[in-house]
Motif scaffolding. Structure first.
Motif, PDB file in Angstrom:
ATOM      1  N   UNK A 142       0.839  -1.197   0.000  1.00  0.00           N
ATOM      2  CA  UNK A 142       0.000   0.000   0.000  1.00  0.00           C
ATOM      3  C   UNK A 142       0.876   1.249   0.000  1.00  0.00           C
ATOM      4  N   UNK A 143       0.554   2.194  -0.880  1.00  0.00           N
ATOM      5  CA  UNK A 143       1.306   3.434  -1.010  1.00  0.00           C
ATOM      6  C   UNK A 143       2.771   3.184  -1.373  1.00  0.00           C
ATOM      7  N   UNK A 144       3.061   2.007  -1.927  1.00  0.00           N
ATOM      8  CA  UNK A 144       4.432   1.700  -2.330  1.00  0.00           C
ATOM      9  C   UNK A 144       5.394   1.623  -1.175  1.00  0.00           C
ATOM     10  N   UNK A 145       4.896   1.340   0.034  1.00  0.00           N
ATOM     11  CA  UNK A 145       5.746   1.435   1.213  1.00  0.00           C
ATOM     12  C   UNK A 145       6.823   0.363   1.309  1.00  0.00           C
ATOM     13  N   UNK A 146       6.730  -0.696   0.516  1.00  0.00           N
ATOM     14  CA  UNK A 146       7.758  -1.743   0.518  1.00  0.00           C
ATOM     15  C   UNK A 146       8.522  -1.789  -0.798  1.00  0.00           C
ATOM     16  N   UNK A 147       8.441  -0.722  -1.584  1.00  0.00           N
ATOM     17  CA  UNK A 147       9.144  -0.657  -2.869  1.00  0.00           C
ATOM     18  C   UNK A 147      10.647  -0.718  -2.656  1.00  0.00           C
ATOM     19  N   UNK A 148      11.343  -1.342  -3.592  1.00  0.00           N
ATOM     20  CA  UNK A 148      12.780  -1.541  -3.397  1.00  0.00           C
ATOM     21  C   UNK A 148      13.524  -1.606  -4.720  1.00  0.00           C
ATOM     22  N   UNK A 149      14.798  -1.233  -4.672  1.00  0.00           N
ATOM     23  CA  UNK A 149      15.706  -1.442  -5.793  1.00  0.00           C
ATOM     24  C   UNK A 149      16.127  -2.905  -5.879  1.00  0.00           C
ATOM     25  N   UNK A 150      15.946  -3.638  -4.785  1.00  0.00           N
ATOM     26  CA  UNK A 150      16.293  -5.061  -4.744  1.00  0.00           C
ATOM     27  C   UNK A 150      15.076  -5.914  -5.072  1.00  0.00           C
ATOM     28  N   UNK A 151      15.324  -7.132  -5.523  1.00  0.00           N
ATOM     29  CA  UNK A 151      14.240  -8.066  -5.805  1.00  0.00           C
ATOM     30  C   UNK A 151      13.745  -8.710  -4.512  1.00  0.00           C
ATOM     31  N   UNK A 152      12.445  -8.986  -4.446  1.00  0.00           N
ATOM     32  CA  UNK A 152      11.904  -9.658  -3.267  1.00  0.00           C
ATOM     33  C   UNK A 152      12.416 -11.094  -3.231  1.00  0.00           C
ATOM     34  N   UNK A 153      12.602 -11.606  -2.019  1.00  0.00           N
ATOM     35  CA  UNK A 153      13.133 -12.956  -1.875  1.00  0.00           C
ATOM     36  C   UNK A 153      12.101 -14.026  -2.187  1.00  0.00           C
ATOM     37  N   UNK A 154      10.831 -13.722  -1.912  1.00  0.00           N
ATOM     38  CA  UNK A 154       9.768 -14.667  -2.253  1.00  0.00           C
ATOM     39  C   UNK A 154       8.449 -13.912  -2.334  1.00  0.00           C
ATOM     40  N   UNK A 155       7.492 -14.497  -3.058  1.00  0.00           N
ATOM     41  CA  UNK A 155       6.167 -13.888  -3.117  1.00  0.00           C
ATOM     42  C   UNK A 155       5.472 -14.093  -1.785  1.00  0.00           C
ATOM     43  N   UNK A 156       4.902 -13.004  -1.253  1.00  0.00           N
ATOM     44  CA  UNK A 156       4.245 -13.057   0.042  1.00  0.00           C
ATOM     45  C   UNK A 156       3.025 -12.149  -0.017  1.00  0.00           C
ATOM     46  N   UNK A 157       2.282 -12.080   1.083  1.00  0.00           N
ATOM     47  CA  UNK A 157       1.036 -11.315   1.088  1.00  0.00           C
ATOM     48  C   UNK A 157       1.246  -9.843   0.780  1.00  0.00           C
ATOM     49  N   UNK A 158       2.401  -9.282   1.142  1.00  0.00           N
ATOM     50  CA  UNK A 158       2.617  -7.849   0.969  1.00  0.00           C
ATOM     51  C   UNK A 158       3.116  -7.490  -0.435  1.00  0.00           C
ATOM     52  N   UNK A 227      18.763 -14.740  10.050  1.00  0.00           N
ATOM     53  CA  UNK A 227      19.175 -15.148   8.700  1.00  0.00           C
ATOM     54  C   UNK A 227      18.022 -15.183   7.709  1.00  0.00           C
ATOM     55  N   UNK A 228      16.969 -14.411   7.952  1.00  0.00           N
ATOM     56  CA  UNK A 228      15.856 -14.365   7.011  1.00  0.00           C
ATOM     57  C   UNK A 228      16.012 -13.182   6.070  1.00  0.00           C
ATOM     58  N   UNK A 229      15.672 -13.401   4.814  1.00  0.00           N
ATOM     59  CA  UNK A 229      15.836 -12.400   3.759  1.00  0.00           C
ATOM     60  C   UNK A 229      14.467 -11.914   3.284  1.00  0.00           C
ATOM     61  N   UNK A 281      19.633 -16.358   0.111  1.00  0.00           N
ATOM     62  CA  UNK A 281      18.270 -15.840   0.137  1.00  0.00           C
ATOM     63  C   UNK A 281      17.275 -16.865  -0.371  1.00  0.00           C
ATOM     64  N   UNK A 282      17.725 -17.752  -1.268  1.00  0.00           N
ATOM     65  CA  UNK A 282      16.834 -18.798  -1.760  1.00  0.00           C
ATOM     66  C   UNK A 282      16.536 -19.824  -0.668  1.00  0.00           C
ATOM     67  N   UNK A 283      17.494 -20.035   0.216  1.00  0.00           N
ATOM     68  CA  UNK A 283      17.339 -21.027   1.276  1.00  0.00           C
ATOM     69  C   UNK A 283      16.548 -20.502   2.467  1.00  0.00           C
ATOM     70  N   UNK A 284      16.555 -19.173   2.656  1.00  0.00           N
ATOM     71  CA  UNK A 284      15.932 -18.632   3.865  1.00  0.00           C
ATOM     72  C   UNK A 284      15.177 -17.329   3.609  1.00  0.00           C
ATOM     73  N   UNK A 285      14.204 -17.334   2.686  1.00  0.00           N
ATOM     74  CA  UNK A 285      13.393 -16.128   2.502  1.00  0.00           C
ATOM     75  C   UNK A 285      12.406 -15.988   3.660  1.00  0.00           C
ATOM     76  N   UNK A 286      12.075 -14.770   4.015  1.00  0.00           N
ATOM     77  CA  UNK A 286      11.123 -14.585   5.102  1.00  0.00           C
ATOM     78  C   UNK A 286      11.007 -13.134   5.495  1.00  0.00           C
ATOM     79  N   UNK A 287      10.220 -12.891   6.506  1.00  0.00           N
ATOM     80  CA  UNK A 287       9.970 -11.538   6.994  1.00  0.00           C
ATOM     81  C   UNK A 287      10.205 -11.506   8.492  1.00  0.00           C
ATOM     82  N   UNK A 288      11.376 -11.016   8.897  1.00  0.00           N
ATOM     83  CA  UNK A 288      11.734 -10.958  10.314  1.00  0.00           C
ATOM     84  C   UNK A 288      12.613  -9.723  10.506  1.00  0.00           C
ATOM     85  N   UNK A 289      11.978  -8.581  10.672  1.00  0.00           N
ATOM     86  CA  UNK A 289      12.679  -7.300  10.662  1.00  0.00           C
ATOM     87  C   UNK A 289      12.618  -6.602  12.018  1.00  0.00           C
TER      88      UNK A 289
END
Length: 326
Positions: A142-158, A227-229, A281-289
């Motif tokens: 929403x509102x581009x709040x997670x936009x990034x120059x980097x690629x996302x590690x996996x498809x997720x709800x956000x 170690x989550x990406x 990042x392929x082995x440990x994608x996730x959301x833990x910030x």
């Protein structure tokens, strides 16, 4: 971002301004204003650009050209400055105790033109990374709040396709942190630097390390845990941040979710002992910030400025107060 472990309903970004709206007819004006600012920053970015890309594992040196670059025309009464990189719609503002002449710079490449105006705020419509130029960014959340120059590690709800403008290509101007900090006049102190760069926080701070250490006493940086990406980048608190920041001369005061710095370091020591090898990042994608609070060693004991974010920042200063800022 204040994301608790395994909390699936927290966003990989700072909180957003709810219910922000604009009057009918402003869309064209905002688009033209953003386009003008985009061209301006792109032209400036050409002067900022280094000759090589400094990735997360590389160190940077400050060029003479960057050191000698023109300074921002801030009033000499502006003794304190807050910089919020990746602010989205609710940038961090100066502590009221710093007075009406304290100022904030919000660096926001996606929705910068929608940030409410304020006498103590300037918006830079650009991204910040370890290389300057014109780059591709993908819009997420929403509102581009997670936009990034980097690629996302996996498809997720956000970042799921079909929701919001997820995956939409945005072309953005990018400046380096070194260039940004070196543009601040010597009579202005950077009271706090806050980053929420969606995975590139560590690479950006490391590339601008010399200028950061010279100009910034207090930092708040988004970090990853266990170690989550979230994105295809390196931004781990235990493996990346603590060793580097301590070598740079900073102390971890606390994190927003885990608490006091010494306890966090104990956790990291045990984690690295139990997990000596970094996964990919392929082995440990996730959301833990989490958000980490750093203090330069010569400023330990000095509290973080207690600035609020827009729209909660209501210092109560009058037009006459702001008129003294010359």
């Amino acid at each position: 971002n204040n994301n608790n472990n395994n909390n699936n309903n927290m966003l990989p970004s700072t909180s957003t301004l709810k219910g922000n709206s604009k009057a009918p007819g402003q869309d064209t004006i905002l688009k033209l204003a953003c386009a003008f600012l985009f061209v301006t920053v792109v032209l400036l970015a050409g002067d900022f650009a280094p000759t090589k890309r400094n990735m997360a594992i590389a160190s940077s040196t400050t060029s003479t050209k960057e050191m000698d670059m023109p300074k921002l025309d801030l009033p000499t009464s502006t003794k304190h400055l807050v910089i919020n990189i990746g602010s989205n719609l609710d940038p961090l503002m100066p502590d009221v105790a710093l007075g009406p002449c304290a100022h904030a710079i919000a660096v926001e490449p996606v929705v910068g033109c929608q940030i409410p105006s304020h006498p103590q705020l300037t918006v830079l419509n650009a991204a910040v990374s370890d290389q300057a130029g014109v780059m591709s960014m993908r819009s997420y959340n929403k509102d581009g709040q997670s936009s990034s120059l980097a690629n996302v590690a996996k498809e997720d709800w956000w970042n799921a396709k079909g929701s919001h403008d997820n995956g939409k290509l945005i072309v953005v101007p990018v400046v380096t942190l070194t260039a940004l900090l070196n543009s601040i006049p010597s009579y202005t102190d950077v009271s706090c630097l806050m980053t929420d760069i969606q995975g590139l926080d560590f690479a950006t701070i490391k590339a601008g390390a010399d200028s950061v250490k010279e100009r910034v006493t207090h930092l708040i940086t988004e970090v990853w845990l266990a170690d989550q990406y979230t994105y295809e980048a390196q931004n781990d608190l235990c493996r990346d941040w603590i060793p580097f920041m301590e070598s740079l001369g900073y102390t971890l005061e606390k994190t927003a979710n885990m608490g006091e710095g010494t306890k966090v370091k104990e956790y990291c020591t045990q984690w690295l002992k139990d997990h000596p090898t970094r996964p990919t990042w392929k082995e440990s994608p996730g959301l833990n910030e989490d958000d980490a609070f750093w203090v330069r060693n010569d400023s330990v004991g000095q509290p973080f400025p207690e600035g609020a974010k827009l729209p909660l920042h209501k210092p109560g200063f009058t037009e006459s107060d702001y008129a003294t800022c010359t």
